[in-house]
Design a protein around this motif. Structure first.
Motif, PDB file in Angstrom:
ATOM      1  N   ASN A 108       0.832  -1.208   0.000  1.00  0.00           N
ATOM      2  CA  ASN A 108       0.000   0.000   0.000  1.00  0.00           C
ATOM      3  C   ASN A 108       0.867   1.259   0.000  1.00  0.00           C
ATOM      4  N   LEU A 109       1.523   1.468  -1.135  1.00  0.00           N
ATOM      5  CA  LEU A 109       2.400   2.612  -1.312  1.00  0.00           C
ATOM      6  C   LEU A 109       1.965   3.432  -2.517  1.00  0.00           C
ATOM      7  N   THR A 110       2.316   4.704  -2.504  1.00  0.00           N
ATOM      8  CA  THR A 110       2.077   5.530  -3.678  1.00  0.00           C
ATOM      9  C   THR A 110       2.930   5.020  -4.830  1.00  0.00           C
ATOM     10  N   TRP A 111       4.184   4.717  -4.551  1.00  0.00           N
ATOM     11  CA  TRP A 111       5.082   4.108  -5.529  1.00  0.00           C
ATOM     12  C   TRP A 111       6.100   3.280  -4.776  1.00  0.00           C
ATOM     13  N   ASN A 112       6.635   2.268  -5.443  1.00  0.00           N
ATOM     14  CA  ASN A 112       7.572   1.337  -4.842  1.00  0.00           C
ATOM     15  C   ASN A 112       8.689   1.104  -5.851  1.00  0.00           C
ATOM     16  N   THR A 113       9.933   1.208  -5.423  1.00  0.00           N
ATOM     17  CA  THR A 113      11.047   0.977  -6.349  1.00  0.00           C
ATOM     18  C   THR A 113      11.098  -0.475  -6.816  1.00  0.00           C
ATOM     19  N   GLY A 114      10.286  -1.332  -6.238  1.00  0.00           N
ATOM     20  CA  GLY A 114      10.145  -2.711  -6.694  1.00  0.00           C
ATOM     21  C   GLY A 114       9.065  -2.875  -7.756  1.00  0.00           C
ATOM     22  N   TRP A 115       8.523  -1.771  -8.229  1.00  0.00           N
ATOM     23  CA  TRP A 115       7.511  -1.805  -9.293  1.00  0.00           C
ATOM     24  C   TRP A 115       8.136  -1.310 -10.586  1.00  0.00           C
ATOM     25  N   LEU A 116       7.825  -1.979 -11.687  1.00  0.00           N
ATOM     26  CA  LEU A 116       8.323  -1.589 -12.997  1.00  0.00           C
ATOM     27  C   LEU A 116       7.135  -1.502 -13.948  1.00  0.00           C
ATOM     28  N   ARG A 117       6.783  -0.268 -14.296  1.00  0.00           N
ATOM     29  CA  ARG A 117       5.665  -0.069 -15.223  1.00  0.00           C
ATOM     30  C   ARG A 117       6.152  -0.398 -16.628  1.00  0.00           C
ATOM     31  N   PHE A 118       5.422  -1.292 -17.319  1.00  0.00           N
ATOM     32  CA  PHE A 118       5.855  -1.721 -18.646  1.00  0.00           C
ATOM     33  C   PHE A 118       4.868  -1.345 -19.748  1.00  0.00           C
ATOM     34  N   SER A 119       3.822  -0.634 -19.405  1.00  0.00           N
ATOM     35  CA  SER A 119       2.895  -0.114 -20.418  1.00  0.00           C
ATOM     36  C   SER A 119       2.450   1.272 -19.985  1.00  0.00           C
ATOM     37  N   ASP A 120       1.886   2.012 -20.945  1.00  0.00           N
ATOM     38  CA  ASP A 120       1.499   3.373 -20.616  1.00  0.00           C
ATOM     39  C   ASP A 120       0.311   3.834 -21.438  1.00  0.00           C
ATOM     40  N   PHE A 121      -0.597   4.518 -20.758  1.00  0.00           N
ATOM     41  CA  PHE A 121      -1.619   5.353 -21.369  1.00  0.00           C
ATOM     42  C   PHE A 121      -1.916   6.470 -20.387  1.00  0.00           C
ATOM     43  N   GLN A 122      -1.466   7.654 -20.679  1.00  0.00           N
ATOM     44  CA  GLN A 122      -1.670   8.819 -19.828  1.00  0.00           C
ATOM     45  C   GLN A 122      -1.259   8.549 -18.380  1.00  0.00           C
ATOM     46  N   ASN A 123      -0.132   7.915 -18.217  1.00  0.00           N
ATOM     47  CA  ASN A 123       0.471   7.564 -16.926  1.00  0.00           C
ATOM     48  C   ASN A 123      -0.256   6.453 -16.163  1.00  0.00           C
ATOM     49  N   ASP A 124      -1.260   5.852 -16.758  1.00  0.00           N
ATOM     50  CA  ASP A 124      -1.807   4.598 -16.247  1.00  0.00           C
ATOM     51  C   ASP A 124      -0.972   3.491 -16.872  1.00  0.00           C
ATOM     52  N   GLY A 125      -0.914   2.335 -16.250  1.00  0.00           N
ATOM     53  CA  GLY A 125      -0.191   1.257 -16.910  1.00  0.00           C
ATOM     54  C   GLY A 125      -0.132  -0.021 -16.093  1.00  0.00           C
ATOM     55  N   PHE A 126       0.246  -1.086 -16.783  1.00  0.00           N
ATOM     56  CA  PHE A 126       0.474  -2.368 -16.132  1.00  0.00           C
ATOM     57  C   PHE A 126       1.856  -2.357 -15.495  1.00  0.00           C
ATOM     58  N   VAL A 127       1.956  -3.003 -14.310  1.00  0.00           N
ATOM     59  CA  VAL A 127       3.177  -2.971 -13.517  1.00  0.00           C
ATOM     60  C   VAL A 127       3.627  -4.388 -13.195  1.00  0.00           C
ATOM     61  N   LEU A 128       4.932  -4.616 -13.341  1.00  0.00           N
ATOM     62  CA  LEU A 128       5.583  -5.841 -12.890  1.00  0.00           C
ATOM     63  C   LEU A 128       5.983  -5.598 -11.443  1.00  0.00           C
ATOM     64  N   ASP A 129       5.469  -6.406 -10.517  1.00  0.00           N
ATOM     65  CA  ASP A 129       5.682  -6.209  -9.084  1.00  0.00           C
ATOM     66  C   ASP A 129       6.807  -7.120  -8.602  1.00  0.00           C
TER      67      ASP A 129
END
Length: 188
Positions: A108-129
């Protein structure tokens, strides 16, 4: 389903039904680029994610309708993932937990350095956790909208994500929105 099999199905469907999207798929990334990404994020990538990057290093940007892979999302290149990760790590450094959010598998974080966003649409995207909770699975995939925090995973692995995408294309269980395949993604 293997990465290769999933990609074969996706490529065939894109070529026949979404040629604008098929035309945007890049050739595979080099191992050198992938190692650079791993160095930047400070951890190894799951083998299935590496195999996918070696097949396609994301998608080129296009203004053509229907050129996105899913839900208006375009796959990011390795260079774009590096840029996005660095930007998010800097922007959200020091942000703490979101107290009201109690996900089971995603921290439950705003962002985590263990997350890697691999897709994008207006800053939404799928994330590899790569840093899930104890109930989560390293390499699980979730959708991260920029306006809300995600509490549900979309797949247990990148292989699972790509297999789900291939199955959506194969069965045509999606809606069309502005020429792009679209599926409802529950947020919480």
């Amino acid at each position: 389903m293997t990465i290769e099999h999933s990609w074969t199905i996706i490529e065939q469907r894109l070529a026949s039904e979404f040629p604008a999207a098929a035309a945007t798929l890049n050739a595979g990334a080099s191992m050198e680029k992938i190692k650079t990404l791993e160095h930047v994020i400070g951890q190894p990538l799951p083998k299935d994610f590496v195999a996918s990057l070696m097949r396609h290093d994301g998608q080129r940007q296009s203004d053509l309708e229907g050129s996105e892979l899913l839900n208006f999302n375009r796959l990011l290149t390795v260079d774009e993932m590096i840029h996005d990760w660095k930007q998010c790590a800097e922007l959200f450094e020091g942000f703490g937990e979101i107290e009201w959010l109690q996900p089971k598998r995603i921290k439950n974080l705003t962002w985590n350095t263990g997350w890697l966003r691999f897709s994008d649409f207006q800053n939404d995207g799928f994330v590899l956790d790569l840093d899930p909770t104890e109930q989560g699975i390293v390499g699980q995939i979730f959708f991260r909208p920029n306006s809300e925090n995600q509490t549900q995973t979309w797949a247990d692995s990148f292989s699972g994500f790509l297999a789900r995408l291939a199955a959506l294309y194969e069965s045509k269980t999606y809606e069309l929105e502005q020429g792009c395949p679209y599926v409802h993604i529950p947020i919480g």
